[in-house]
Scaffold this motif. Structure first.
Motif, PDB file in Angstrom:
ATOM      1  N   VAL A 164       0.838  -1.211   0.000  1.00 40.92           N
ATOM      2  CA  VAL A 164       0.000   0.000   0.000  1.00 40.92           C
ATOM      3  C   VAL A 164       0.865   1.250   0.000  1.00 40.92           C
ATOM      4  O   VAL A 164       0.596   2.218  -0.729  1.00 40.92           O
ATOM      5  CB  VAL A 164      -0.959  -0.002   1.212  1.00 40.92           C
ATOM      6  CG1 VAL A 164      -1.693   1.332   1.315  1.00 40.92           C
ATOM      7  CG2 VAL A 164      -1.950  -1.155   1.104  1.00 40.92           C
ATOM      8  N   THR A 165       1.910   1.252   0.799  1.00 38.52           N
ATOM      9  CA  THR A 165       2.801   2.408   0.864  1.00 38.52           C
ATOM     10  C   THR A 165       3.498   2.630  -0.473  1.00 38.52           C
ATOM     11  O   THR A 165       3.601   3.778  -0.952  1.00 38.52           O
ATOM     12  CB  THR A 165       3.856   2.228   1.965  1.00 38.52           C
ATOM     13  OG1 THR A 165       3.216   1.943   3.205  1.00 38.52           O
ATOM     14  CG2 THR A 165       4.695   3.493   2.116  1.00 38.52           C
ATOM     15  N   ALA A 166       3.973   1.552  -1.098  1.00 39.73           N
ATOM     16  CA  ALA A 166       4.635   1.664  -2.399  1.00 39.73           C
ATOM     17  C   ALA A 166       3.670   2.201  -3.450  1.00 39.73           C
ATOM     18  O   ALA A 166       4.055   3.002  -4.317  1.00 39.73           O
ATOM     19  CB  ALA A 166       5.184   0.313  -2.829  1.00 39.73           C
ATOM     20  N   PHE A 167       2.405   1.789  -3.398  1.00 36.23           N
ATOM     21  CA  PHE A 167       1.394   2.252  -4.350  1.00 36.23           C
ATOM     22  C   PHE A 167       1.171   3.761  -4.233  1.00 36.23           C
ATOM     23  O   PHE A 167       1.235   4.494  -5.225  1.00 36.23           O
ATOM     24  CB  PHE A 167       0.086   1.496  -4.112  1.00 36.23           C
ATOM     25  CG  PHE A 167      -1.081   2.047  -4.878  1.00 36.23           C
ATOM     26  CD1 PHE A 167      -1.206   1.809  -6.236  1.00 36.23           C
ATOM     27  CD2 PHE A 167      -2.050   2.805  -4.242  1.00 36.23           C
ATOM     28  CE1 PHE A 167      -2.279   2.317  -6.957  1.00 36.23           C
ATOM     29  CE2 PHE A 167      -3.136   3.317  -4.944  1.00 36.23           C
ATOM     30  CZ  PHE A 167      -3.250   3.078  -6.300  1.00 36.23           C
ATOM     31  N   ILE A 168       0.926   4.220  -3.026  1.00 38.66           N
ATOM     32  CA  ILE A 168       0.639   5.653  -2.815  1.00 38.66           C
ATOM     33  C   ILE A 168       1.853   6.507  -3.157  1.00 38.66           C
ATOM     34  O   ILE A 168       1.745   7.530  -3.833  1.00 38.66           O
ATOM     35  CB  ILE A 168       0.196   5.899  -1.356  1.00 38.66           C
ATOM     36  CG1 ILE A 168      -1.128   5.176  -1.077  1.00 38.66           C
ATOM     37  CG2 ILE A 168       0.055   7.395  -1.079  1.00 38.66           C
ATOM     38  CD1 ILE A 168      -1.553   5.190   0.376  1.00 38.66           C
TER      39      ILE A 168
END
Length: 282
Positions: A238-242
């Motif tokens: 999720v962090t990599a996506f955002i």
């Protein structure tokens, strides 16, 4: 548990930024692991650092969906016949070019992945690759200064050109620190491709490469996770996506007015710092 999730968040941020900026995500992840180590097994970490790239690639899918999804409602215009009433021919041709460009890294990278990791996945090789391709960015931008690019759209990329770009991508598969995006952008610039087209094609090229690499690592690791490992994966993804959405939009705006030379200097400075630390401090 909280500390490990904070570390996963940090890895996700680094992945999201460095995957798209031409400064080497693998190189930064190797270096980050030297200072911030997850409290997990070596096998899980080896899988984790690849699989969180799925978060980064999903950002490309979301941002460029209209350019990569070839299927649409029936086109009733006179020139659209048969299957092409429902499929965008230009996008399908683009995907064929992407597939061709992926072959060198896909075949050789998978076949010799373990060998490459054993030989080159260390701080010294990362530092050398950072410096070499940093110099390459600066030299290429100087050589092409005030020159008009020969290729200004993805549709203009020939099959011969995409094969050559694919071999540049292979360099990144072999040597961590090169940067997959950095290698393909450098290759495209040498071949006369504009910065915007080189960058966008690099983004699209990453979709099958990174999905394939993540699937390969997942299958190799197996699908048996502890609750902590599941949370670490989720937070990292999720962090990599955002972070990737922010990084991609920044880069596309940046290159409209600037060259890649700043990234070249960053790579050189970081490479020298890595060498200094691991040779003289550690």
């Amino acid at each position: 548990m909280l500390l490990e999730l904070l570390k996963a968040f940090l890895f996700g941020v680094v992945e999201g930024i460095t995957e798209w900026l031409p400064i080497s995500s693998t190189g930064h992840m190797i270096l980050l692991d030297q200072f911030v180590q997850l409290g997990v097994s070596e096998d899980f970490y080896s899988m984790f650092e690849v699989v969180i790239q799925l978060g980064a690639i999903l950002a490309v899918v979301v941002i460029y969906w209209h350019k990569i999804w070839p299927f649409h409602q029936a086109d009733k215009s006179a020139h659209a016949q048969g299957i092409w009433r429902y499929v965008d021919k230009d996008i399908m041709v683009m995907w064929l070019k992407i597939f061709i460009a992926c072959l060198p890294a896909g075949i050789i990278g998978v076949a010799f992945n373990d060998t490459f990791e054993r030989l080159f996945y260390n701080p010294t090789c990362v530092a050398i690759a950072l410096i070499v391709f940093g110099i390459a960015f600066i030299l290429i931008e100087d050589i092409h200064k005030n020159k008009q690019p020969k290729i200004t759209s993805i549709a203009e990329l020939s099959y011969y050109t995409v094969v050559l770009i694919g071999f540049f991508q292979l360099i990144a598969a072999v040597f961590p620190g090169t940067s997959r995006s950095g290698a393909t952008i450098v290759g495209a610039l040498i071949l006369g491709v504009s910065r915007t087209v080189a960058t966008e094609f690099t983004f699209f090229l990453a979709i099958p490469v990174m999905f394939g690499a993540a699937l390969f690592k997942l299958v190799k690791f197996g699908f048996s996770f502890t609750p902590l490992e599941i949370w670490i994966l989720v937070v990292g993804l999720v962090t990599a996506f955002i972070t990737s959405i922010i990084a991609i939009k920044f880069l596309m705006q940046y290159i409209k007015k600037h060259t890649f030379k700043a990234f070249g200097w960053y790579r050189i400075i970081l490479g020298l710092l890595v060498i200094a630390y691991f040779w003289f401090v550690k």
